[in-house]
Scaffold this active site. Structure first.
Site, PDB file in Angstrom:
ATOM      1  N   GLU A 264      19.233  33.533   3.752  1.00 54.32           N
ATOM      2  CA  GLU A 264      18.433  34.549   4.455  1.00 54.32           C
ATOM      3  C   GLU A 264      19.343  35.669   4.916  1.00 54.32           C
ATOM      4  O   GLU A 264      20.411  35.425   5.493  1.00 54.32           O
ATOM      5  CB  GLU A 264      17.746  33.975   5.705  1.00 54.32           C
ATOM      6  CG  GLU A 264      16.553  33.093   5.471  1.00 54.32           C
ATOM      7  CD  GLU A 264      15.885  32.690   6.783  1.00 54.32           C
ATOM      8  OE1 GLU A 264      16.057  33.422   7.805  1.00 54.32           O
ATOM      9  OE2 GLU A 264      15.210  31.653   6.816  1.00 54.32           O
ATOM     10  N   GLU A 318       4.917  39.425   8.071  1.00 50.97           N
ATOM     11  CA  GLU A 318       4.092  38.246   8.370  1.00 50.97           C
ATOM     12  C   GLU A 318       3.505  38.382   9.778  1.00 50.97           C
ATOM     13  O   GLU A 318       4.219  38.262  10.769  1.00 50.97           O
ATOM     14  CB  GLU A 318       4.942  36.982   8.243  1.00 50.97           C
ATOM     15  CG  GLU A 318       5.481  36.774   6.833  1.00 50.97           C
ATOM     16  CD  GLU A 318       6.498  35.652   6.757  1.00 50.97           C
ATOM     17  OE1 GLU A 318       6.117  34.474   6.941  1.00 50.97           O
ATOM     18  OE2 GLU A 318       7.687  35.952   6.529  1.00 50.97           O
ATOM     19  N   LYS A 321       3.912  35.628  12.882  1.00 52.65           N
ATOM     20  CA  LYS A 321       5.192  35.134  13.385  1.00 52.65           C
ATOM     21  C   LYS A 321       5.319  35.448  14.867  1.00 52.65           C
ATOM     22  O   LYS A 321       5.023  36.573  15.301  1.00 52.65           O
ATOM     23  CB  LYS A 321       6.354  35.761  12.611  1.00 52.65           C
ATOM     24  CG  LYS A 321       6.436  35.321  11.159  1.00 52.65           C
ATOM     25  CD  LYS A 321       7.815  35.532  10.572  1.00 52.65           C
ATOM     26  CE  LYS A 321       8.769  34.482  11.112  1.00 52.65           C
ATOM     27  NZ  LYS A 321      10.095  34.544  10.475  1.00 52.65           N
ATOM     28  N   GLU A 327      10.219  40.465  14.355  1.00 51.31           N
ATOM     29  CA  GLU A 327       9.951  39.236  13.608  1.00 51.31           C
ATOM     30  C   GLU A 327       8.809  39.402  12.607  1.00 51.31           C
ATOM     31  O   GLU A 327       8.757  38.712  11.592  1.00 51.31           O
ATOM     32  CB  GLU A 327       9.618  38.094  14.574  1.00 51.31           C
ATOM     33  CG  GLU A 327      10.805  37.557  15.348  1.00 51.31           C
ATOM     34  CD  GLU A 327      11.804  36.856  14.447  1.00 51.31           C
ATOM     35  OE1 GLU A 327      11.372  36.133  13.523  1.00 51.31           O
ATOM     36  OE2 GLU A 327      13.018  37.042  14.643  1.00 51.31           O
TER      37      GLU A 327
END
Length: 467
Positions: A264, A318, A321, A327
């Protein structure tokens, strides 16, 4: 002698070509903590349209694994943290999990790795003590299916597993983790021919230390670099410095042979007011420059010959999250499949890529104590640490196939003196660099060159620019 020079030139040309054509590899994390994402079939079509060859998922969702079947996209699947206890305590559970989630799809779905857990050391449920045994049981299950030579087993580790990360040469693992889990895990990786998975986010280091870390340094932009006093190496990106901190930690425990995959890394396109550096421009610069850095080959200053595989985080924004705004804004794409910003993901796309930095971006924090270069000009010079053989081969390439103007370093010409390999190579490298429009990657020469921001002078010879 001429034959030797020709061989050196040929070898260097082959090295340069292979480092460009066969550099590292870029993958993408396909997270699904959202309620508005397209179907798995549409997602795989999107990945293929972007030339993505690797993807990492956070579970083993049947819809995703079926959609990947026949796609030729390599996938890393995940056994989540909540299953570590069962996988560690019951080999039969690990076998059943592999049977259901790997064997049922492989090889039509090209599963290349299993991530056992994710950032387990910071898991609030205290699953660390189950990690290595779970990894071993999953591997033993792969052995029973005869998949163990094709599918690697590892576990993504956050940089918080390091006790020290600055300077890079002082990199070390947290003392309380070394004997119980780090060494047993590294022994397992060595025995199975696997690699260490690492999650690395320069954004968080920059956000917390923006008063001392240059934005250019964090975004892979041209900068004077930072010299590590411990090993004498000069770093031109925070990413490389963080990677070498992990490599140094491995070395301190005598695991220099363990390779690493960055599972990541990324940069948010939006954040709260307190999240310094989160913006579309910065996200595009970080990820775009990272792709160029990885695909054009070459390792870190500590391991210059070791190409890296890197998974960008993440494919989509997303919306479910938790946490700060950043985030939910690490995605390369919106859920409607529109790009958040345009960056290349392949070598073909890199041919026309330019880091379109904002006019207000960047700073000169790392030039304190020196003369500030307001012109924005840069020069390419030879590294005396590269070794005579590497410098000579690079010089021969630059003056030959590279097309650099090397007339000024011939006997009797303006830059012949000082008659040293480093000075002559600097003239040749800089000529090549300027002719290429100072493009990122054109001042590399297999690690034999680096960029400076003040006009270099060798005797009476000043290196020119060609604006």
């Amino acid at each position: 002698m001429e034959k030797l020079k020709h061989c050196l030139l040929l070898l260097f040309s082959l090295f340069l070509f292979s480092s460009i054509a066969d550099g590292g590899s870029i993958g993408i994390n396909y997270g699904r903590v959202a309620n508005n994402l397209p179907s798995a079939v549409k997602v795989i079509a999107l990945l293929k349209s972007q030339g993505v060859e690797r993807v990492k998922v956070y579970d083993t969702d049947p819809a995703v694994l079926k959609a990947l079947s026949g796609s030729d996209i390599k996938v890393t699947v995940n056994l989540p943290n909540e299953l570590l206890y069962n996988a560690a305590k019951r080999p039969s559970f690990a076998y059943s999990w592999v049977q259901k989630n790997v064997a049922a799809y492989y090889p039509s779905t090209l599963i290349e790795a299993i991530a056992v857990g994710n950032e387990v050391f910071v898991d609030p449920h205290n699953t660390t003590r189950f990690l290595v045994l779970a990894m071993k049981n999953v591997h033993q299950a792969l052995v029973k299916f005869n998949f163990h030579d094709k599918i690697k087993v590892s576990s993504p580790v956050a940089l918080s597993a390091l006790q020290n990360s600055y300077p890079s040469s002082a990199g070390s693992f947290r003392t309380e983790l070394i004997e119980p889990v780090i060494k047993p895990m590294l022994d397992f990786l060595r025995q199975t021919g696997s690699y260490l998975m690492v999650n690395c986010y320069p954004f968080f280091a920059y956000e917390s230390n923006s008063d001392v870390i240059s934005l250019d340094y964090a975004l892979f932009r041209e900068n004077p670099g930072v010299v590590d006093a411990g090993n004498g190496l000069r770093y031109f990106s925070l990413f490389d410095a963080q990677m070498d901190a992990v490599f140094a930690a491995l070395s301190s425990l005598k695991y220099d042979d363990i390779k690493m995959v960055v599972t990541e890394t990324g940069w948010p396109s939006k954040g709260d007011d307190t999240e310094i550096g989160a913006s579309v421009d910065n996200a595009a610069s970080y990820n775009g420059n990272l792709v160029r850095r990885i695909l054009t080959g070459g390792g870190t200053p500590l391991r210059p010959k070791e190409d890296l595989t890197v998974f960008l985080f993440a494919l989509f924004n997303e919306n479910k999250k938790p946490g700060p705004t950043s985030e939910r804004n690490f995605g390369l794409f919106y859920p409607n499949e529109r790009k958040v910003y345009d960056i290349p993901l392949t070598m073909e796309g890199l041919k026309h890529y330019v880091d379109r930095r904002s006019p207000v971006d960047g700073d000169r924090r790392m030039q304190k104590g020196g003369k500030v270069n307001l012109s924005g000009q840069t020069w390419c010079v030879a590294s005396g640490e590269a070794g005579r053989g590497n410098l000579q081969a690079a010089l021969d390439y630059a003056c030959g196939e590279g097309g650099a103007d090397c007339r000024s370093i011939q006997p009797g010409s303006t830059c012949y003196n000082p008659n040293t390999l480093e000075a002559h190579a600097s003239v040749a490298f800089n000529s090549y660099y300027q002719k290429k429009g100072r493009a990122m990657g054109s001042c590399y020469f297999g690690g034999a060159a680096y960029i400076v921001h003040q006009q270099p002078k060798y005797g009476r010879c000043e290196l020119p620019t060609e604006d």
